[in-house]
Design a protein around this motif. Structure first.
Motif, PDB file in Angstrom:
ATOM      1  N   GLU A   1       0.856  -1.202   0.000  1.00  0.00           N
ATOM      2  CA  GLU A   1       0.000   0.000   0.000  1.00  0.00           C
ATOM      3  C   GLU A   1       0.896   1.258   0.000  1.00  0.00           C
ATOM      4  OE1 GLU A   1      -1.646   0.825   3.898  1.00  0.00           O
ATOM      5  OE2 GLU A   1      -3.380   1.881   3.046  1.00  0.00           O
TER       6      GLU A   1
ATOM      7  N   PHE B   1       4.620   6.588   4.371  1.00  0.00           N
ATOM      8  CA  PHE B   1       3.167   6.602   4.604  1.00  0.00           C
ATOM      9  C   PHE B   1       2.798   7.930   5.277  1.00  0.00           C
ATOM     10  CE2 PHE B   1      -0.895   5.150   6.459  1.00  0.00           C
ATOM     11  CZ  PHE B   1      -1.481   4.728   5.284  1.00  0.00           C
TER      12      PHE B   1
ATOM     13  N   LYS C   1      -9.377   2.449  -2.012  1.00  0.00           N
ATOM     14  CA  LYS C   1      -9.651   1.961  -0.652  1.00  0.00           C
ATOM     15  C   LYS C   1     -10.961   2.520  -0.087  1.00  0.00           C
ATOM     16  CE  LYS C   1      -7.141   1.717   3.795  1.00  0.00           C
ATOM     17  NZ  LYS C   1      -5.831   2.052   4.406  1.00  0.00           N
TER      18      LYS C   1
ATOM     19  N   PRO D   1      -9.142   4.146   7.829  1.00  0.00           N
ATOM     20  CA  PRO D   1      -9.094   4.248   9.286  1.00  0.00           C
ATOM     21  C   PRO D   1      -8.645   5.644   9.733  1.00  0.00           C
ATOM     22  CG  PRO D   1      -7.113   3.204   8.507  1.00  0.00           C
ATOM     23  CD  PRO D   1      -7.940   3.500   7.276  1.00  0.00           C
TER      24      PRO D   1
ATOM     25  N   ASN E   1      -2.747   9.430  12.343  1.00  0.00           N
ATOM     26  CA  ASN E   1      -3.333   8.420  11.450  1.00  0.00           C
ATOM     27  C   ASN E   1      -4.447   9.150  10.695  1.00  0.00           C
ATOM     28  OD1 ASN E   1      -4.312   6.201  10.151  1.00  0.00           O
ATOM     29  ND2 ASN E   1      -5.006   5.121  11.978  1.00  0.00           N
TER      30      ASN E   1
ATOM     31  N   GLU F   1      -5.825   9.175   7.536  1.00  0.00           N
ATOM     32  CA  GLU F   1      -6.311   8.730   6.213  1.00  0.00           C
ATOM     33  C   GLU F   1      -7.627   9.415   5.827  1.00  0.00           C
ATOM     34  OE1 GLU F   1      -5.755   4.950   4.465  1.00  0.00           O
ATOM     35  OE2 GLU F   1      -4.729   4.205   6.248  1.00  0.00           O
TER      36      GLU F   1
ATOM     37  N   CYS G   1      -5.175  -2.735   2.890  1.00  0.00           N
ATOM     38  CA  CYS G   1      -4.876  -2.585   4.314  1.00  0.00           C
ATOM     39  C   CYS G   1      -6.072  -2.763   5.240  1.00  0.00           C
ATOM     40  CB  CYS G   1      -4.158  -1.271   4.578  1.00  0.00           C
ATOM     41  SG  CYS G   1      -3.454  -1.258   6.245  1.00  0.00           S
ATOM     42  N   ASN G   2      -6.657  -1.657   5.740  1.00  0.00           N
ATOM     43  CA  ASN G   2      -7.717  -1.775   6.747  1.00  0.00           C
ATOM     44  C   ASN G   2      -8.901  -2.597   6.242  1.00  0.00           C
ATOM     45  OD1 ASN G   2     -10.251  -0.389   8.375  1.00  0.00           O
ATOM     46  ND2 ASN G   2      -8.388  -0.517   9.593  1.00  0.00           N
TER      47      ASN G   2
ATOM     48  N   ARG H   1      -8.792  -5.356   5.077  1.00  0.00           N
ATOM     49  CA  ARG H   1      -8.583  -6.771   5.399  1.00  0.00           C
ATOM     50  C   ARG H   1      -9.178  -7.148   6.743  1.00  0.00           C
ATOM     51  NH1 ARG H   1      -4.237  -4.290   7.590  1.00  0.00           N
ATOM     52  NH2 ARG H   1      -2.678  -5.317   8.881  1.00  0.00           N
ATOM     53  N   ARG H   2      -9.486  -6.166   7.578  1.00  0.00           N
ATOM     54  CA  ARG H   2     -10.039  -6.465   8.906  1.00  0.00           C
ATOM     55  C   ARG H   2     -11.548  -6.681   8.858  1.00  0.00           C
ATOM     56  NH1 ARG H   2      -5.804  -5.217  12.338  1.00  0.00           N
ATOM     57  NH2 ARG H   2      -4.356  -3.673  11.492  1.00  0.00           N
TER      58      ARG H   2
ATOM     59  N   ASN I   1       0.113  -0.835   5.651  1.00  0.00           N
ATOM     60  CA  ASN I   1       1.021  -0.054   6.512  1.00  0.00           C
ATOM     61  C   ASN I   1       0.393  -0.088   7.886  1.00  0.00           C
ATOM     62  OD1 ASN I   1       3.162   1.870   4.918  1.00  0.00           O
ATOM     63  ND2 ASN I   1       1.392   1.407   3.638  1.00  0.00           N
ATOM     64  N   THR I   2       0.893  -0.920   8.761  1.00  0.00           N
ATOM     65  CA  THR I   2       0.255  -1.117  10.061  1.00  0.00           C
ATOM     66  C   THR I   2       1.245  -0.851  11.190  1.00  0.00           C
ATOM     67  OG1 THR I   2      -1.283  -2.730   9.146  1.00  0.00           O
ATOM     68  CG2 THR I   2      -0.945  -2.786  11.537  1.00  0.00           C
ATOM     69  N   PRO I   3       1.046   0.245  11.933  1.00  0.00           N
ATOM     70  CA  PRO I   3       1.959   0.531  13.046  1.00  0.00           C
ATOM     71  C   PRO I   3       1.827  -0.508  14.169  1.00  0.00           C
ATOM     72  CG  PRO I   3       0.657   2.471  12.450  1.00  0.00           C
ATOM     73  CD  PRO I   3       0.052   1.298  11.736  1.00  0.00           C
TER      74      PRO I   3
ATOM     75  N   ASN J   1      -0.813   1.494  18.393  1.00  0.00           N
ATOM     76  CA  ASN J   1      -2.028   2.208  17.992  1.00  0.00           C
ATOM     77  C   ASN J   1      -2.334   3.236  19.075  1.00  0.00           C
ATOM     78  OD1 ASN J   1      -4.553   3.131  17.372  1.00  0.00           O
ATOM     79  ND2 ASN J   1      -5.457   1.085  17.054  1.00  0.00           N
TER      80      ASN J   1
END
Ligand code: CDT
Length: 311
Positions: free
Chosen positions: A47, A53, A127, A131, A144, A146, A172-173, A175-176, A197-199, A202
């Protein structure tokens, strides 16, 4: 004849703010060439692969913001990647920030494309699940943003017949969310590819930090199994502009089993031969939607249990 596709998940290590697009594209080409050497039909990049990012920090100058976006694809910076993919005969998936003009209005999307072995764009996804926040959050170690930088995608979840299979995209998000996989699977998806891109941390929910890798795997493995599809998830990993991001890029079979996983937080290619007929085996048996999915009864079951859902 079994339908197999050899897929490379091309994890990227951090991309620093000072790094030029041209330098990032060189890294992508190195991974693409390794993919060719290892027999890949398709190499999946992450991503927003071309830059750091940037939703992790706040900018206000429109020109500074737009500089992170591509207003054409191929763009001048990505043309060498397209040229090399065509020369090698390897397809690829690429996530990037897209600047579009629609009805005379500028729009910003978090976008991914699927490119065939002939170097042509087969499909595009923007997308949907963005999030984070739509304005700066003071006092956080990083942002964050976005919802501030991107418009919600307007192309829906789609699949394409390509690489002798049915391929779906999400980012990315997405997928949850179980709906993502299900909407793609209802269109027959046999392989879903995505970047993330997942930190590790959180700031909005630090109590989940220790579960971050588990939730990544849980989402993708459940999505694969419950929808009888391969899932390829590819990270931008490592410490980027002060934000540590997870790796564990994975190739997951329709059984839900992880068949390959990255072990570093750097540029790393993992490869697996994906048997698309294995997806069909699950689609015709345990997850035979036409035969066993009983949506006409789901509401009834809820009512019988005395739960009333208004809406
Ligand atoms: N890029 C992206 O969508 N990242 C989000 C971070 C959310 S914090 C849990 C993700 O879902 O991985």
């Amino acid at each position: 004849m079994p339908r197999t596709i050899i897929v490379g998940a091309a994890q990227l290590g951090p991309v620093h703010r000072s790094e030029s697009r041209a330098d990032v594209v060189k890294r992508l080409i190195t991974l693409l060439r390794e993919g060719k050497a290892r027999g890949c039909d398709l190499v999946v990049f992450t991503e927003v692969a071309l830059t750091a990012f940037f939703p992790h920090w706040h900018m206000t100058d429109p020109a500074e913001i737009d500089a992170y976006f591509e207003s054409s694809m191929p763009s001048p910076a990505t043309q060498p990647l397209f040229d090399e993919a065509l020369r090698l005969g390897v397809g690829f998936h690429l996530g990037y920030a897209e600047l579009a003009v629609e009805d005379g209005q500028k729009r910003h999307y978090n976008t991914a494309i699927l490119v065939g072995k002939d170097g042509r764009i087969i499909g595009k996804y923007r997308k949907i699940h963005l999030p984070g926040w739509d304005c700066e959050q003071p006092g956080q170690p990083f942002q964050n943003l976005e919802k501030y930088y991107f418009d919600v995608g307007n192309l829906g979840f789609r699949v394409w017949r390509a690489f002798d299979g049915i391929i779906g995209l999400c980012i990315c998000n997405d997928r949850r969310w179980p709906e993502t996989y299900r909407v793609l699977a209802l269109q027959g998806a046999e392989l879903i590819v995505l970047g993330y891109n997942t930190p590790v941390h959180n700031p909005a929910l630090p109590s989940t930090d220790l579960l971050v890798n588990f939730h990544n795997q849980l989402s993708m493995q459940a999505g694969a199994y419950q929808n009888a599809t391969w899932v390829v998830g590819v990270a931008k990993a490592g410490e980027e502009e002060g934000v540590l991001q997870i790796g564990q890029s994975s190739i997951i079979a329709p059984s839900g089993e992880v068949v390959a996983m990255a072990t570093t937080l750097e540029d790393e290619l993992i490869v697996a031969k994906c048997d698309l007929d294995l997806a069909q085996m699950y689609k015709q048996n345990v997850f035979n939607f036409a035969k066993n999915r009983r949506i006409e009864h789901y509401g009834l079951i809820t009512q019988q249990r005395g739960v009333v859902v208004e809406g």
